[in-house]
Design a protein around this motif. Sequence first.
Motif, PDB file in Angstrom:
ATOM      1  N   GLY A 125       0.816  -1.210   0.000  1.00 18.92           N
ATOM      2  CA  GLY A 125       0.000   0.000   0.000  1.00 18.92           C
ATOM      3  C   GLY A 125       0.848   1.258   0.000  1.00 18.92           C
ATOM      4  O   GLY A 125       0.558   2.232  -0.728  1.00 18.92           O
ATOM      5  N   ILE A 126       1.917   1.253   0.794  1.00 17.41           N
ATOM      6  CA  ILE A 126       2.812   2.419   0.866  1.00 17.41           C
ATOM      7  C   ILE A 126       3.536   2.628  -0.464  1.00 17.41           C
ATOM      8  O   ILE A 126       3.652   3.757  -0.957  1.00 17.41           O
ATOM      9  CB  ILE A 126       3.819   2.241   2.018  1.00 17.41           C
ATOM     10  CG1 ILE A 126       3.089   2.323   3.362  1.00 17.41           C
ATOM     11  CG2 ILE A 126       4.918   3.301   1.939  1.00 17.41           C
ATOM     12  CD1 ILE A 126       3.952   1.950   4.551  1.00 17.41           C
ATOM     13  N   ILE A 127       4.017   1.531  -1.047  1.00 16.78           N
ATOM     14  CA  ILE A 127       4.742   1.615  -2.317  1.00 16.78           C
ATOM     15  C   ILE A 127       3.839   2.164  -3.417  1.00 16.78           C
ATOM     16  O   ILE A 127       4.262   2.988  -4.248  1.00 16.78           O
ATOM     17  CB  ILE A 127       5.298   0.227  -2.716  1.00 16.78           C
ATOM     18  CG1 ILE A 127       6.415  -0.194  -1.769  1.00 16.78           C
ATOM     19  CG2 ILE A 127       5.791   0.247  -4.157  1.00 16.78           C
ATOM     20  CD1 ILE A 127       7.605   0.736  -1.730  1.00 16.78           C
ATOM     21  N   GLU A 128       2.600   1.739  -3.428  1.00 25.12           N
ATOM     22  CA  GLU A 128       1.658   2.234  -4.441  1.00 25.12           C
ATOM     23  C   GLU A 128       1.410   3.731  -4.261  1.00 25.12           C
ATOM     24  O   GLU A 128       1.277   4.485  -5.240  1.00 25.12           O
ATOM     25  CB  GLU A 128       0.355   1.440  -4.370  1.00 25.12           C
ATOM     26  CG  GLU A 128       0.519   0.008  -4.886  1.00 25.12           C
ATOM     27  CD  GLU A 128      -0.733  -0.837  -4.704  1.00 25.12           C
ATOM     28  OE1 GLU A 128      -1.562  -0.477  -3.831  1.00 25.12           O
ATOM     29  OE2 GLU A 128      -0.875  -1.851  -5.407  1.00 25.12           O
ATOM     30  N   GLN A 129       1.373   4.188  -2.999  1.00 27.01           N
ATOM     31  CA  GLN A 129       1.235   5.626  -2.730  1.00 27.01           C
ATOM     32  C   GLN A 129       2.460   6.390  -3.225  1.00 27.01           C
ATOM     33  O   GLN A 129       2.345   7.477  -3.804  1.00 27.01           O
ATOM     34  CB  GLN A 129       1.059   5.867  -1.235  1.00 27.01           C
ATOM     35  CG  GLN A 129      -0.268   5.419  -0.665  1.00 27.01           C
ATOM     36  CD  GLN A 129      -0.359   5.729   0.822  1.00 27.01           C
ATOM     37  OE1 GLN A 129      -0.216   6.884   1.233  1.00 27.01           O
ATOM     38  NE2 GLN A 129      -0.586   4.708   1.624  1.00 27.01           N
ATOM     39  N   VAL A 130       3.637   5.805  -2.980  1.00 33.84           N
ATOM     40  CA  VAL A 130       4.883   6.435  -3.417  1.00 33.84           C
ATOM     41  C   VAL A 130       4.882   6.630  -4.928  1.00 33.84           C
ATOM     42  O   VAL A 130       5.231   7.710  -5.440  1.00 33.84           O
ATOM     43  CB  VAL A 130       6.106   5.585  -2.991  1.00 33.84           C
ATOM     44  CG1 VAL A 130       7.380   6.096  -3.665  1.00 33.84           C
ATOM     45  CG2 VAL A 130       6.276   5.623  -1.483  1.00 33.84           C
ATOM     46  N   MET A 131       4.473   5.613  -5.655  1.00 31.33           N
ATOM     47  CA  MET A 131       4.463   5.697  -7.114  1.00 31.33           C
ATOM     48  C   MET A 131       3.436   6.706  -7.606  1.00 31.33           C
ATOM     49  O   MET A 131       3.700   7.472  -8.545  1.00 31.33           O
ATOM     50  CB  MET A 131       4.180   4.313  -7.717  1.00 31.33           C
ATOM     51  CG  MET A 131       5.260   3.270  -7.432  1.00 31.33           C
ATOM     52  SD  MET A 131       6.936   3.820  -7.843  1.00 31.33           S
ATOM     53  CE  MET A 131       6.783   4.173  -9.594  1.00 31.33           C
ATOM     54  N   THR A 132       2.286   6.744  -6.961  1.00 27.69           N
ATOM     55  CA  THR A 132       1.244   7.700  -7.360  1.00 27.69           C
ATOM     56  C   THR A 132       1.714   9.134  -7.145  1.00 27.69           C
ATOM     57  O   THR A 132       1.551  10.001  -8.026  1.00 27.69           O
ATOM     58  CB  THR A 132      -0.045   7.455  -6.553  1.00 27.69           C
ATOM     59  OG1 THR A 132      -0.516   6.130  -6.815  1.00 27.69           O
ATOM     60  CG2 THR A 132      -1.120   8.457  -6.933  1.00 27.69           C
TER      61      THR A 132
END
Length: 213
Positions: free
Chosen positions: A126-133
């Motif tokens: 979830g955190i990684i997906e936020q980082v990419m967004t």
Amino acid sequence: MHWLNNIKVVYKILFLIGIAVLSLVAVSYTGGSYLKASQQGMNTMYSEKMESVRLLGDCSTIVRSMQARALESSFITDQKQLQTNKTDMDKYIQTYEKEWSEYQKLAALTGKDLTTVEKSWKNFRGIIEQVMTLSLAGKQAEAKAIYESAIPQIIAWDNAMITLREDAAKEAQAINDENNQATDTAIQSMIIKTLAALVIMLLFGVFLMKLIT
């Protein structure tokens, strides 16, 4: 034992041959049984334990790659490279979950508790997906801050994975040790049975010679 005098020599010889055959059967059965057990142990070691080590290793490599891509994305602004990183990240996630699904099947055979790893992975993803967004939106500073918040999740995940890898390696070693012990026992058993058969045949052979002569 005088009744043996009334038995024809050919039957006495056949009796001796019968003892030899039975001895060979006993030795072969012992060897075959231990070989079968050893094969089953080796199959378990390679198809379950060593495969578990491989799958867990693959998952660890994927997570390290995800960390590298996410950290890079939190610093760069090149949209082309960010899109490439996003594509790579999606592939990493897909591959991880495929590998993890295979490991879950093996872990279910021994009832391992995977709660910590799965919870940490869910939070990390979830955190990684936020980082990419955020990175794709040009908010690198926010992306970096979010990425740093993933560190405790990575540590928790990594510690749990280390335990799982160590357990799989120890279980594989235990099977190998059992196979070695079984092999030693089989060799000892076959030697004893072979020697016993030789002694019996020798004694009976000498006895027959005395009866014949």
